[in-house]
Design an enzyme around this catalytic site. Sequence first.
Site, short mmCIF file in Angstrom:
data_model
loop_
_atom_site.label_atom_id
_atom_site.label_comp_id
_atom_site.label_asym_id
_atom_site.label_seq_id
_atom_site.Cartn_x
_atom_site.Cartn_y
_atom_site.Cartn_z
N CYS A 1 -16.86 -2.57 19.99
CA CYS A 1 -15.83 -2.29 18.98
C CYS A 1 -14.97 -1.13 19.44
O CYS A 1 -14.18 -0.60 18.67
CB CYS A 1 -16.47 -2.01 17.62
SG CYS A 1 -17.57 -0.61 17.63
N CYS B 1 -4.58 1.81 8.30
CA CYS B 1 -3.80 0.66 8.76
C CYS B 1 -2.67 1.16 9.66
O CYS B 1 -2.01 2.14 9.36
CB CYS B 1 -3.19 -0.08 7.57
SG CYS B 1 -4.42 -0.98 6.61
N CYS C 1 0.83 -1.19 0.00
CA CYS C 1 0.00 0.00 0.00
C CYS C 1 0.87 1.25 0.00
O CYS C 1 1.56 1.54 0.97
CB CYS C 1 -0.91 0.03 1.22
SG CYS C 1 -1.90 1.51 1.19
#
Length: 387
Positions: free
Chosen positions: A344, A21, A12
């Site tokens: 989450c 990320c 990436c």
Amino acid sequence: MSEKTVKSPHKCPEFRRCGGCRFLEGSYEDSLRKKDEFLRALLGKFGEPKPIAGMADPFHYRNKVHHVLTRRKDGTVLSGFYEENSRRVVPAEHCLLEDEGAQAIIRTLERLIRSFHYTVYEEERKTGLFRHVMIRKGFQTGEVMVVLVATSPILPGKNDFVKALRKEHPEITTIVLNVNPYDTGMVLGTDNRTLFGPGFILDRLAGLTFVISPTSFYQINPVMTENLYAAVKRLAALKGTETVLDAYSGIGTIGLSLASSAKAVIGVELNGDAVRDAVRNARQNRIGNARFYKGDATEFLGGLVRAKEHVDLIILDPPRSGSTEAFIRAAAEAAPDRVIYVSCGPESLSRDLELFEKVRYRVRSMEAYDMFPWTDHAEVVCLLDRA
Ligand code: SAH
């Protein structure tokens, strides 16, 4: 669950600018170890979280792809993510997390928007038509929804545009125009106009079929969601006599996956479209013992307590910001034997677990699932019982 050795291909080019990320530089195992350390530091005071369960293939797991649209100086359309803390757009072409079929549709859209001479929204000038594109795919059914977010419902040449898109991507099963002329920071407006197909997609999860509308919440990693829901089911250990509250129920996935093992399921959810989906999902799966209500989870639970309704198990799966102190107090008054907290957002979970302990619930177990590989997010399921 297998946790294979997966080396990050480091492919990436936008890794640093994007910020989505965090762990692409190391191996997948490294990222899991770091998440374990983080969760242990944050949640260790409540017990020992189980090591995070990883994915066998942690790439292209996202069934939902959402990009902002902008125009380059040369007139071509660019789609991508906002750079962290800015309004600059980072191209998402090489994103390792998104479904590749959805990425291909977005490439086509970039081209078609230009060839149809549609304008793209400009942040500074607050003009232009297309703002965002969102694609959702049912990994089990293969159904694909394209949502075009635009500032106006008027799309000249709409039929030809839809036809051209479908011609290149016959896998698309529905196309929705979401009209959002406002500058509220919300991506999707509330006005959905179906341009093609039924306006929703179906997917299968936990052995059931679910209707998913454009604005309803649906877990973005269906592979890990199966594991997560299986964990909820195991921890719920239902005998068939219990009344279960599914708080923050979305389209009803958790509650409906438990309904056949419970006496009754009551769901509460703030988003009206999601509640409508949940009601439909109960019906189409022939589940007669589940009811869903539109409302704020805290107010709703307060109402149940005042009405002296009995609940045996409360499951809560709030947004990343967590639940509320009032919800947790009301939960204690409802006094279910057990509570299952699906989170989450580990930070808000930690805060909320402290509140649960204050009202005499004990954390019995904590399991983590890598729902968002390579990012710094993690999903945690906690079982609590009444001390
Ligand atoms: N359990 C579902 C949804 C979890 S996401 C699933 O697994 O798919 C959290 C959900 O909480 C979203 O659907 C969101 O719309 C809803 N929500 C947010 N704030 C809420 C509130 N105050 N009361 C009830 N639901 C809320």
